[in-house]
Design an enzyme around this catalytic site. Structure first.
Site, PDB file in Angstrom:
ATOM      1  CB  SER A   1      -0.902   0.031   1.243  1.00  0.00           C
ATOM      2  OG  SER A   1      -1.531   1.295   1.411  1.00  0.00           O
TER       3      SER A   1
ATOM      4  CE1 TYR B   1      -4.744  -1.748   4.732  1.00  0.00           C
ATOM      5  CE2 TYR B   1      -3.602   0.297   4.191  1.00  0.00           C
ATOM      6  CZ  TYR B   1      -4.223  -0.867   3.791  1.00  0.00           C
ATOM      7  OH  TYR B   1      -4.321  -1.170   2.460  1.00  0.00           O
TER       8      TYR B   1
END
Length: 254
Positions: free
Chosen positions: A138, A151
């Site tokens: 990501s 995350y």
């Protein structure tokens, strides 16, 4: 170019969103696709769509955070050519607002889940004479994203695992790369907006879209196209690399 004929591909979290787009594209390019998802009904629906389009696919209910389930699933699949570690969950929170249970849940899926699949797949890739692993990282592994502590931590680990695996299995002819998407318009985004901004979905969708310098979110099919290239023979000289697909988020969002 970019054909996957006679290739067997395992894609985790393929019941929706990016994983679904990858599964459909890989099948369209000739791969036999194994759709893994914790939601069995979603996995079966994707398989039905692939078969309606003339592709070959099998659904597997599998919680990637549970190693016994992962080992059993990969044993049933047998030798393979491609693993796409796509399964993941999101979480909103800072270090002091993230509960231990939430942190553990994110790590269990986004980090241990990737490890479990690597642990199960690498011997089968080796048996097959090599292959390709693609992990979903990501932009949160590259730059600071507000309120994404757990995350970001998990996706940073995914990027590090990508480098480690790429280094360790060169002699086994196993390539390993990762993709770092920016915001992608998936059902998760729509659900997030409906839950957190009822009545303001369109407004907030536009706001989130504009955080990408290119002015919109990515489409799952665009991420799938990059995945296809990296898992194809045309990318045979590429390993140990992360590929942002972010509309300029990392480099232009100043």
């Amino acid at each position: 170019m970019f054909e996957l004929n006679d290739k067997k591909a395992v894609i985790t979290g393929a019941g929706s969103g990016i994983g679904k787009a990858i599964a459909r594209l890989f099948a369209a390019r000739g791969a036999t696709v194994h759709v893994l998802d914790v939601a069995e009904d979603a996995a079966r629906e994707v398989v039905q769509e692939i078969r309606r389009d003339g592709g070959s696919a099998t659904a597997h209910a599998c919680n990637v955070a549970a190693q016994p389930e992962v080992l059993a699933t990969f044993a049933a699949i047998g030798p393979l050519d491609i693993l796409v570690n796509n399964a993941g969950i999101a979480h909103i929170g800072k270090a002091d607002t993230t509960a231990e249970a939430d942190f553990d849940r994110v790590m269990a899926v986004n980090v241990k889940g990737v490890y479990n699949c690597l642990h199960a797949a690498i011997p089968r890739l080796r048996e097959n004479g090599g292959g390709v692993i693609l992990n979903m990282a990501s932009v949160a592994a590259w730059v600071a994203v507000a309120d994404r502590f757990a995350y970001s931590t998990g996706k940073g680990a995914v990027m590090a695992m990508t480098l480690s695996v790429a280094k360790d299995y060169l002699a086994d002819r196993i390539r390993c790369n990762s993709i770092s998407p920016g915001r992608v318009h998936t059902p998760f985004v729509d659900g997030f907006l409906a839950k957190n901004y009822p009545g303001r979905e369109a407004e907030m969708f536009e706001k989130l879209s504009k955080t990408q310098p290119i002015g919109r979110m990515a489409k799952p099919d665009e991420v799938a196209a990059l995945a296809l290239y990296l898992c194809s023979d045309e990318a045979s000289f590429i390993t140990g690399t992360d590929y942002p697909i972010d509309g300029g988020f990392i480099t232009l969002n100043t």
